[in-house]
Structure formats: structure tokens, C-alpha cells
Design an enzyme around this catalytic site. Structure first.
Site, PDB file in Angstrom:
ATOM      1  N   HIS A   1       0.827  -1.216   0.000  1.00  0.00           N
ATOM      2  CA  HIS A   1       0.000   0.000   0.000  1.00  0.00           C
ATOM      3  C   HIS A   1       0.862   1.267   0.000  1.00  0.00           C
ATOM      4  O   HIS A   1       0.372   2.331  -0.354  1.00  0.00           O
ATOM      5  CB  HIS A   1      -1.039  -0.014   1.125  1.00  0.00           C
ATOM      6  CG  HIS A   1      -0.554   0.294   2.508  1.00  0.00           C
ATOM      7  ND1 HIS A   1      -0.223  -0.680   3.419  1.00  0.00           N
ATOM      8  CD2 HIS A   1      -0.361   1.473   3.143  1.00  0.00           C
ATOM      9  CE1 HIS A   1       0.135  -0.103   4.554  1.00  0.00           C
ATOM     10  NE2 HIS A   1       0.073   1.194   4.420  1.00  0.00           N
TER      11      HIS A   1
ATOM     12  N   ASP B   1       1.226  -7.771   2.250  1.00  0.00           N
ATOM     13  CA  ASP B   1       1.326  -6.331   1.966  1.00  0.00           C
ATOM     14  C   ASP B   1       2.793  -5.890   1.826  1.00  0.00           C
ATOM     15  O   ASP B   1       3.339  -5.253   2.716  1.00  0.00           O
ATOM     16  CB  ASP B   1       0.623  -5.568   3.095  1.00  0.00           C
ATOM     17  CG  ASP B   1       0.345  -4.122   2.736  1.00  0.00           C
ATOM     18  OD1 ASP B   1       0.933  -3.636   1.752  1.00  0.00           O
ATOM     19  OD2 ASP B   1      -0.447  -3.479   3.433  1.00  0.00           O
TER      20      ASP B   1
ATOM     21  N   SER C   1       3.855   2.149   8.550  1.00  0.00           N
ATOM     22  CA  SER C   1       3.680   1.153   7.499  1.00  0.00           C
ATOM     23  C   SER C   1       5.000   0.912   6.809  1.00  0.00           C
ATOM     24  O   SER C   1       5.679   1.855   6.409  1.00  0.00           O
ATOM     25  CB  SER C   1       2.661   1.648   6.479  1.00  0.00           C
ATOM     26  OG  SER C   1       1.396   1.368   6.952  1.00  0.00           O
TER      27      SER C   1
END
Ligand code: ASP
Length: 722
Positions: free
Chosen positions: A84, A228, A658
Site C-alpha cells: 500500500h 502487503d 507502514s
């Protein structure tokens, strides 16, 4: 008697920092948290993590783009981050024919790696405490600082950062930058010397059916089954210095990269993470908690829900629209679900009361020690929160409902204004230049991800919701036309705008610029007027709100000073502010509800359980199914033969973390952080030991996908895997 009661409260405040809570500054680790980390299972020396005089783990961690983290995992500048985080880049390279979002992308040679203009990775070379220096500068520049805003001003802090190192230093060191950031609302200042690389190429990305598996339904959820991750590579000039993209650039030889462990970790084992968390509000007062819940989050939840429903309808009806709006949609749902989780935690854990108790500690202590400035500061915060409520609501509604929700509110007002002035002055040269500017800005607005029909439909929905909730006199002035000319019929109003406006379509714009351009036509253009009116309202709200900013900042800074003086500076960690931090904790599951227990590890079995070929969020590719059926997991399987996918830890993380490397006690990479459970997002305000979990993709799943799924074994060979 009273004294011991008071000291009990004080102990509560400091001790209320739960063991795993905290986003700690690396250069203060030794005196703050290193001893506790050792007790919990860290096997390294403090200077293995942060070493001002040599390479350490911190040198393998980068800020990726503006808002994510990444880690260097090979001697050739290979960087891991989340899918992402690289999503925008993958989307940029995708077309209907070469759809890397759907099918994944793997560069099988370095020549196939794809450049990404505008993308940067940033290394932190040095961290220094410059509190004394900044305070001296503030004292020196007091006369110029009429509004007393320098102490938090990025521009001012930048200027004194440059003055400290000297402009020459920056000129002679390509890609080097310095930044001074305020901590604890301006009670401490640290300076960061950074090295910024701008040739960063896409190396590999799994298909979204792995990298975004579960998509929005699973976002902020546990149990999770998302791979991810994305791989990039940093390039430098031949001397290892940052340089703009050039085919002559070479893969960066980094100071330090992480080794990878496939041995796994067990429940309760020590883990740590380094990253760039964005924003937290640990030191909110009770009034700010209520404001956040009742204004900011309430508006966001409602307006985004309405926008997303409208957008998704269009995306599901047309594959082209699905690609165009993919980023906008995910960006929207991400903050939406976060707001829902935050409000849930605020109520369930009564954050208002928690913060009230914290405030009361300071108040009692201030009273006892005759320090009225802290009492006054808290009174001021309370008063300002009350006084700004209405303006704040209007601002949030305008932002979430119109500026974000209605794309055509963003047509190029600035360039149109310039052209009007040029036309009025009859200056041919200016007219030509402004026309070119208008076209360029319009093309930026109506880019490949803009769809006029979608904008029209979503815009109608958003305007209806906004005008329903906002009283007429508080809407942007031009909205009056909806009532006076269209009898309140938003559909007719929007259809009219699109039909008549120069910006309603490419053809309309072309007709205008190639014809006999007239200032009056442009000035009275309905979409231009709409957008300008929205901008005017935005500026007016901002100006009125900004009157509160400075007294508020000063009061907060004083309150935070009170906390630090009361407890001692080492007892607390500063709120996240996109600077490098370390968090540590344990691998652990949690109990989301009564009688329900979530374990800490998920496996590929769960992917197969969730599979739904009729739902785009849960499609599983045939290739992954075959690998699963044949148990072709290589050296990456658990000891019971299953394939690990994700795990959870008690580490204290937030947006910006992240892509952060998750390491075992030896500092070896065991996973990549990518999310939190929604029950834990309230931790941005108050850490929740029993709920807060970071969601991490297991490095063994990442390696399995690269190796067995993609067959990109040359990348595996580049890494140091134990
Ligand atoms: N998903 C977040 C991010 O994008 C991580 C988090 O909020 O925990 O940075």
C-alpha cells in the site's frame, strides 16, 4: 496524609505508561528504555541499534516517500516496504494491457526496474539535541517574532537549522538536508541530518490479490491474510551520492542492511520495530478528546461513508473506473475506518476520563507547588476548544464533504484568475502565458485518473449530503444559486454546471481557449464560480480558525512543560511527528470481545478459507492455490508444515509505521509492519495494552511469494537469509 495521596496520583500518571507503550527516540534509548528491552529479550548492545559514530540498524531504515517506512535488505540497495506504500507507483505504471495492480510486477533484471519520478527515500544520518540552540535563537529573534509563532514554525526552524550547519555544507553534499523539529509541543528540539535519494525504482510487487488481499473489508482487521509488501531499489550516482534519475546511476551500496531470519518467533517473544510514525495525541486534554470524537471523527465518518458508497458503485460497474479510482478509494476508506475505531475506543475506554485524570494530576501538583501558569494553560485550552467548535465543524464539513468529495471543486481557479487579469489588461504575451498555464493546470486536474461522469455522480451525492447538514447561511456563497435558480435541486444544478462550464469537458475548454477569449465569460463561468467560492470559504474559515492557533499552541506547550517538569523528561516519549522512533513489545494475540480469543499468527489456510471468486477483495489466484495444494512452501513453512502469513505484536505504532521492519531480539528481520486492528487505533490517543496490536506480514510469506510464486529467485539470492 494529603501528601501521600498526591504522590500516589503522581505515581499513577508515570506508571500509567504501560510496558509496551511508547515511540522512543533512538538517541535517548540508552537512558530511557534499553535496560527494559534487555530484560524482555533484546540480545544487542544499544549501539547496535543506534550508533552516532558508526553504522547501526538505524542506517538500514528509511523514510519511504512522505509517509511510510522502508528497510534496506541487501548490499545492492534493495528496499522492502508495503504494497500500500508503493501502491501509487504500481498504479502509475499500470495500464489496461499491463495491469500490474491486478497481475503483479517483477523485474527479472535490473534493466527492467521501473523509475518513479517524485519518489524519494530518506536516510537519517544524524540526530542531535538542539534545544538550547533553538531557545537561544528564539530569544535573539524575539523582536521579529511579533505573533510569537517562531517556536513551532517549520520555516523558522528550517532557517536556523541551515544557519547551524551553514548553507555551504548543504551545497557541497548533494541530497543532504537538515531539519529541526519541535517535540513535546516545543519543549524540546532535535535536529535531523538526512540524506535523500530520488532515484528509486520499482523492483517487484505481488498482484493485489496477495498484496491487498481482503482490501477494504479486512483493512484495520485481524485475523489478516495480506501479503502487503513491495520491493524497490535505491540508485545513486557512481560515488554513492543521491542523484536524479539517470540510466547511468548504479544500485546504492548502503552503509547497513538487515539480515533476515526464517526461524520465526513464538508467542510472547520480544520484537522491536523502527519507523517513522506520523501523528499521535497522547497529550490531548479531555476537551480535545471530545472535540475529536464529536466534530472531527463524526464528520469524517459520515461524509466518507457517503462518498465511498457512491464511488464504489461506479468502480464496480466499470473496470476502467476501478483502476482510475483505486487510490482515491483506498485513501478514503483508510482514514474512515480509523475514525470509527478511534471513536469506539474513546467511548469504551472513557478516554475523556483518562485524560481528565492526567490533567488533574498536573493541576494538583501545580497548586501544591504554586505554579499557576499550568492551571491557566489548561483553562485556556478548555476555553479555546469551546470557542472554536462551530468554525471547526464548518471547516471539517467543507473539507470532507466538498473539497475532498467533489472533484470539480478543484478546477484551476488560480490559473483562471490569472487569465482574467491578462484578458482585462489586453496584454497578448500575458494572455498567451496564462492560457498555457490554464491548460496545463486543467490537465493536471483532469488527469488519467479523473472521470467526468464519476465526478458528476459522486459530486451530486456529496452536495446533497452537505447542503442537508449545513445551514444555508454557512455554506459557500455561490451555493445560493442552488436555491435561487434551481429550487434546491442539486442534480439539476450539477448537470447545468457541467453542461455550461468551460471546465465541464475537454471540448468546452478547447472551444474557449481557441475562440475569442472573454474575461467576462470566464469570470461568470459556473464551475469557476463554484470552485472559487469553495476556496473563498475555505480561506475565510482557515483565517478565522487560525486566530485560535497561537494561543492554543502556547497553552499546550505550557501544559506539556508541566508534565515534563512534574515527571521528569525521561519518563515520557514525545508524540509522533514523522521522526524516527523505536517501539518494542511482544508477539501476542488478543481478546477482541468477551469469550473470543484471537491468536497471534495466521497462515495460508486462512487465505483459502476467505477465498471468494465472486468478491474482488477475496479472489485467490490459481497459482497460489496450486502452491498451497502441493504444499510447495520451500524453506518458509512453519514446523507443522503450514505457511505463515501475518502476525500481531503489542508494539506501539501508527500511520507512517507502514513498512517498518519488525525485528527479533538479534535485530534480524522477521516481518513488515502494515496495519493495526481497529480496536487498537484509539492508541493514537491512549495506548490500549489489551487491544492495541500492530499487524505484520511474516517475512517468510514475503520470501515465499518472491521465491515460489513469482520465481524471482535472483532477489532471494541478493538477501542474507538465516
Ligand atoms: N496502515 C497504517 C499506515 O499506512 C499503519 C497503521 O496505522 O498502523 O501507515
Amino acid at each position: 496524609m494529603k501528601k501521600s495521596f498526591l504522590s500516589l496520583i503522581l505515581i499513577f500518571f508515570v506508571a500509567s505508561l504501560s510496558a509496551d507503550e511508547g515511540m522512543w527516540m533512538l538517541h535517548l534509548l540508552k537512558q530511557q528504555k534499553y535496560p527494559e528491552m534487555k530484560k524482555m529479550g533484546l540480545k544487542l548492545k544499544d549501539y547496535d541499534i543506534y550508533n552516532p559514530n558508526g553504522a547501526s540498524i538505524k542506517d538500514a531504515v528509511v523514510q519511504f516517500g512522505g509517509g511510510c517506512t522502508g528497510e534496506v535488505i541487501s548490499s545492492q540497495g534493495l528496499v522492502l516496504t508495503n504494497h500500500h506504500c508503493g501502491y501509487g507507483q504500481i498504479q502509475n505504471h499500470s495500464t489496461l494491457e499491463n495491469n500490474y495492480l491486478d497481475n503483479g510486477f517483477w523485474a527479472m533484471t535490473k534493466a527492467e526496474e521501473l523509475p518513479n519520478p517524485g519518489l524519494t527515500v530518506t536516510f537519517i544520518d544524524k540526530i542531535e539535541d538542539v534545544t538550547v540552540y533553538v531557545k537561544e535563537c528564539l530569544q535573539r529573534d524575539k523582536e521579529q517574532d511579533k505573533d510569537g509563532i517562531f517556536f513551532l514554525s517549520p520555516t523558522y526552524l528550517k532557517s536556523i537549522a541551515i544557519a547551524r550547519v551553514g548553507a555551504e555544507f548543504l551545497k557541497n553534499n548533494a541530497g543532504t538536508d537538515v531539519e529541526i523539529k519541535p517535540f513535546f509541543d516545543g519543549n524540546q528540539y532535535f535536529m535531523f541530518t538526512k540524506k535523500i535519494y530520488s532515484d528509486v525504482r520499482l523492483v517487484g510487487a505481488p498482484p493485489s490479490s496477495i498484496g491487498k488481499f481482503g482490501a477494504d473489508t479486512d483493512n484495520w482487521e485481524w485475523p489478516r491474510h495480506t501479503g502487503d509488501f513491495t520491493l524497490f531499489r535505491i540508485y545513486s550516482d557512481k560515488n554513492g551520492n543521491p542523484a536524479a534519475y539517470s540510466p547511468d546511476n548504479v544500485p546504492l551500496k548502503p552503509k547497513r542492511w538487515l539480515t533476515i531470519s526464517t526461524k520465526g518467533v513464538a508467542e510472547n517473544d520480544f520484537v522491536m520495530m523502527i519507523g517513522f510514525p506520523g501523528t499521535t495525541h497522547k497529550y490531548y486534554t479531555s476537551w480535545e478528546v471530545a472535540e475529536r470524537r464529536d466534530i472531527d471523527n463524526a464528520v469524517r465518518i459520515n461524509m466518507r461513508r457517503v462518498r465511498q458508497e457512491a464511488m464504489l458503485n461506479e468502480m464496480l460497474a466499470d473496470p476502467q473506473v476501478k483502476i482510475q479510482y483505486a487510490s482515491k478509494y483506498s485513501g478514503s476508506t483508510n482514514a474512515y475506518k480509523n475514525a470509527i475505531g478511534t471513536n469506539w475506543a474513546i467511548d469504551l475506554r472513557n478516554f475523556e476520563q483518562v485524560k481528565l485524570e492526567q490533567q488533574n494530576c498536573v493541576l494538583d501538583w501545580a497548586l501544591k507547588n504554586n505554579k499557576p501558569q499550568y492551571t491557566q494553560a489548561l483553562d485556556k485550552i478548555c476555553e479555546i476548544v469551546e470557542n472554536r467548535a462551530d468554525l471547526r465543524y464548518r471547516n471539517w464539513m467543507l473539507n470532507e464533504g466538498i473539497i475532498r468529495g467533489v472533484e470539480f471543486a478543484g478546477v484551476p481557479v488560480g490559473a483562471a484568475n490569472m487569465l482574467i487579469t491578462a484578458l482585462e489588461s489586453n496584454d497578448e504575451d500575458k494572455i498567451e502565458k496564462s492560457t498555457a498555464q490554464l491548460l496545463a493546470d486543467y490537465n493536471r486536474f483532469a488527469n488519467k485518473d479523473y472521470n467526468r461522469e464519476v465526478d458528476k455522480k459522486v459530486g451530486k451525492t456529496m452536495l446533497k449530503e452537505y447542503t442537508k447538514l449545513m445551514s444555508r447561511e454557512k455554506q459557500p456563497k455561490y451555493f445560493e444559486v442552488i436555491y435561487s435558480q434551481f429550487n434546491g435541486d442539486v442534480d439539476k444544478f450539477v448537470d447545468y454546471i457541467f453542461e455550461k462550464s468551460i471546465f465541464g469537458s475537454e471540448e468546452n475548454l478547447q472551444r474557449f481557449v481557441s475562440g475569442n477569449k472573454n474575461a467576462e465569460v470566464l469570470r461568470t463561468d459556473p464551475m469557476f464560480q463554484f470552485a472559487r467560492s469553495v476556496t473563498d470559504e475555505m480561506l475565510s474559515l482557515r483565517t478565522r480558525l487560525s486566530a485560535f492557533d497561537n494561543p492554543f499552541a502556547v497553552a499546550r506547550s505550557t501544559y506539556l512543560d508541566g508534565i515534563l517538569v512534574m515527571d521528569g523528561a525521561n519518563a515520557h516519549f514525545p508524540d509522533a511527528n514523522l521522526t524516527m522512533r523505536l517501539t518494542y513489545g511482544q508477539l501476542k494475540g488478543y481478546k477482541p470481545r468477551d469469550a473470543v480469543h484471537y491468536s497471534h499468527q495466521t497462515t495460508l489456510d486462512g487465505v483459502m478459507e476467505k477465498e471468494d471468486p465472486n468478491n474482488w477483495e477475496f479472489v485467490v489466484s490459481d497459482k497460489l492455490k496450486t502452491l498451497y495444494d502441493t504444499k510447495n512452501f520451500g524453506r518458509y513453512a512453519l514446523s507443522d508444515g503450514r505457511m505463515p502469513v501475518c502476525f500481531t505484536a503489542t508494539t506501539h505504532t501508527t500511520g507512517g509505521n507502514s513498512g517498518s521492519p519488525v525485528m527479533n531480539g538479534k535485530g534480524e528481520l522477521i516481518g513488515i509492519n502494515f496495519d493495526r486492528n481497529w480496536e487498537g487505533v484509539g492508541g493514537d490517543i491512549q495506548y490500549l495494552p489489551d487491544y492495541q496490536r500492530s499487524i505484520i506480514v511474516d517475512i517468510r510469506y514475503v520470501l515465499f511469494v518472491i521465491d515460489k510464486f513469482a520465481g524471482a529467485t535472483h532477489l532471494i539470492d541478493e538477501m542474507e537469509i538465516k
